[in-house]
Design a protein around this motif. Structure first.
Motif, PDB file in Angstrom:
ATOM      1  N   UNK A 326       2.821  10.652   2.754  1.00  0.00           N
ATOM      2  CA  UNK A 326       4.129  10.253   2.218  1.00  0.00           C
ATOM      3  C   UNK A 326       4.746   9.171   3.109  1.00  0.00           C
ATOM      4  N   UNK A 327       4.590   9.343   4.440  1.00  0.00           N
ATOM      5  CA  UNK A 327       5.108   8.345   5.377  1.00  0.00           C
ATOM      6  C   UNK A 327       4.458   6.982   5.134  1.00  0.00           C
ATOM      7  N   UNK A 328       3.147   6.964   4.944  1.00  0.00           N
ATOM      8  CA  UNK A 328       2.456   5.685   4.716  1.00  0.00           C
ATOM      9  C   UNK A 328       2.907   5.037   3.409  1.00  0.00           C
ATOM     10  N   UNK A 331       6.279   3.575   4.041  1.00  0.00           N
ATOM     11  CA  UNK A 331       6.158   2.365   4.853  1.00  0.00           C
ATOM     12  C   UNK A 331       5.678   1.190   4.010  1.00  0.00           C
ATOM     13  N   UNK A 332       4.876   1.501   2.989  1.00  0.00           N
ATOM     14  CA  UNK A 332       4.375   0.454   2.113  1.00  0.00           C
ATOM     15  C   UNK A 332       5.470  -0.244   1.326  1.00  0.00           C
ATOM     16  N   UNK A 337       0.583  -2.854   3.972  1.00  0.00           N
ATOM     17  CA  UNK A 337      -0.009  -1.561   4.343  1.00  0.00           C
ATOM     18  C   UNK A 337      -1.015  -1.684   5.481  1.00  0.00           C
ATOM     19  N   UNK A 338      -1.711  -2.812   5.578  1.00  0.00           N
ATOM     20  CA  UNK A 338      -2.630  -2.997   6.702  1.00  0.00           C
ATOM     21  C   UNK A 338      -1.840  -3.040   8.004  1.00  0.00           C
ATOM     22  N   UNK A 369      -4.715   4.799   0.733  1.00  0.00           N
ATOM     23  CA  UNK A 369      -3.260   4.646   0.782  1.00  0.00           C
ATOM     24  C   UNK A 369      -2.882   3.162   0.793  1.00  0.00           C
ATOM     25  N   UNK A 370      -3.678   2.344   1.482  1.00  0.00           N
ATOM     26  CA  UNK A 370      -3.452   0.902   1.473  1.00  0.00           C
ATOM     27  C   UNK A 370      -3.605   0.357   0.055  1.00  0.00           C
ATOM     28  N   UNK A 371      -4.611   0.852  -0.675  1.00  0.00           N
ATOM     29  CA  UNK A 371      -4.800   0.436  -2.070  1.00  0.00           C
ATOM     30  C   UNK A 371      -3.559   0.745  -2.901  1.00  0.00           C
TER      31      UNK A 371
END
Length: 431
Positions: A326-328, A331-332, A337-338, A369-371
């Motif tokens: 959820x944090x990531x 942050x996105x 995201x990278x 998550x980056x995707x």
């Protein structure tokens, strides 16, 4: 000053610098050097500005990044993306929603020789979007399939993000590539299912199937991308090449395809080199900064304190993983995201290891998550890119089109989190 207080202040100031549009790598390096100087001495702190860039530039594992980026740029310049899209279009494009499905399959195939999600999206935005719109596809479905398909460039090996994660966490990059195979297949299947849902919601045009001779002709024209992917990936997994050697061979093959198809065009080749060099320089600066910042954070003991604080909670391990995800995603909404991965690794990786999870598994989860961040509002770099390529399609239309694909991403993420063997089985077989 208490080291943990200094760490908190340093992290807050770093976020402030990033908010002021200071490059992320530079912001991390500045705070890392300043914090190290305050805690130890300014001489050793300033020496980091020389030793860490030198160590990064001579890191053979990281040397594969510019090679993969150059290979992807050359492959795009040679028109290999169009080849793989035409194959999928010839065989399934006549079905309802077939061109959107062809875009997903084509993006996955091109991802095997590109390694960049943004480059995949940009390429198929030029190749597939006009074709789908001319066939009467709803703009939401057309752009949604391209934006989502573009993210496959991150999960289909070889992936530049996986190389970056492997270097920063000191993992074997081939293990990450192998671990990504099953998640990549799942991603393609889930996205195809999302296309079917989108066709049911917004409709997709059906056309007459191509004659069989034309289908096989498309296969023959597309041999180049199959050959390049087979040499690079086959060479890596068979042990014939190291990852670096495979990337170098891939660059040579892609360059030959450019010469054969387009001739020697100095302006085009200069553009490819500039594009690859700019992307590589950006990543290298981020690695410099991340390494220096990690020294400072390790000196403060903040990661150890964070692990201790989390260990003192009553949350089960999967509950902590859910909070991190959820944090990531949050942050996105504010960072690339990278960049979010690089900023948080000094804190998050010790937690993952303390909980007993495999860092290879977490690397694949990080990539997924980056995707999600690449297509999720309010930023979604793939969405912004498609909007820039076709200003006639509003952002809200593109975001509406990615909803089924976002749902597929969330389901895939939950599946791989709850069933780690889907990620770790293949690497364990090859060890």
């Amino acid at each position: 000053m208490d080291p943990l207080t200094l760490a908190a202040i340093g992290f807050a100031v770093m976020l402030g610098l990033i908010a002021l549009h200071v490059p992320i790598g530079v912001a991390m390096a500045v705070i890392g050097v300043a914090g190290f100087g305050i805690m130890v001495d300014w001489g050793p702190a300033l020496s980091l500005l020389a030793s860490e860039p030198a160590a990064t530039l001579t890191n053979l594992d990281l040397a594969v990044l510019p090679l993969f980026m150059l290979m992807g740029s050359l492959a795009a310049a040679a028109g290999l993306a169009g080849d793989v899209y035409n194959i999928a279009q010839a065989w399934i494009g006549h079905r309802k929603g077939g061109l959107a499905t062809a875009t997903i399959l084509g993006s996955g195939g091109f991802g095997a020789v590109c390694g960049s999600g943004v480059a995949t999206t940009a390429t198929f935005g030029k190749v597939a979007l006009p074709e789908m719109l001319s066939r009467g596809y709803a703009p939401a479905l057309a752009t949604g399939s391209i934006a989502a398909g573009g993210t496959l460039g991150m999960i289909v090996p070889p992936s530049t993000v996986m190389v970056l994660y492997a270097v920063l966490t000191e993992q074997f990059v081939l293990d990450l590539f192998t671990a990504a195979i099953i998640p990549a297949i799942i991603a393609v299947l889930f996205y195809i299912a999302a296309v079917r849902v989108s066709v049911w919601r917004v409709g997709g045009q059906r056309s007459e199937p191509l004659p069989w001779p034309e289908r096989f002709r498309a296969l023959r024209r597309g041999w180049s991308v199959v050959f390049l992917a087979t040499v690079v990936l086959g060479g890596i997994y068979s042990g014939i090449f190291t990852v670096n050697e495979a990337a170098a061979v891939g660059v040579v093959i892609a360059f030959v395809f450019v010469l054969v198809r387009r001739g020697f065009d100095p302006r085009m080749l200069t553009g490819v080199l500039v594009e690859s060099a700019a992307a590589t320089a950006m990543i290298y600066v981020m690695v410099f900064g991340a390494t220096i910042f990690s020294y400072f954070m390790a000196l403060t003991g903040a990661p150890v304190a964070l692990v201790g604080a989390i260990a003192g909670t009553d949350l089960p391990p999967m509950g902590i993983i859910a909070l991190l995800l959820v944090l990531y995603i949050l942050l996105g909404a504010f960072f690339d995201e990278v960049a979010a991965m690089i900023i948080t690794l000094p804190f998050v990786l010790p937690i993952i290891l303390h909980l007993g999870f495999d860092p290879i598994w977490w690397g694949i989860i990080n990539v997924i998550v980056i995707e999600i961040g690449m297509i999720a509002p309010p930023i979604g770099i793939n969405v912004m890119l498609l909007n820039a390529l076709n200003r006639n399609i509003p952002l809200i239309t593109i975001y509406r089109g990615i909803v089924p694909f976002l749902a597929a991403d969330v389901l895939r993420l939950a599946l791989l989190v709850l069933v780690p063997p889907l990620t770790l089985w293949l690497p364990s077989m090859l060890r």
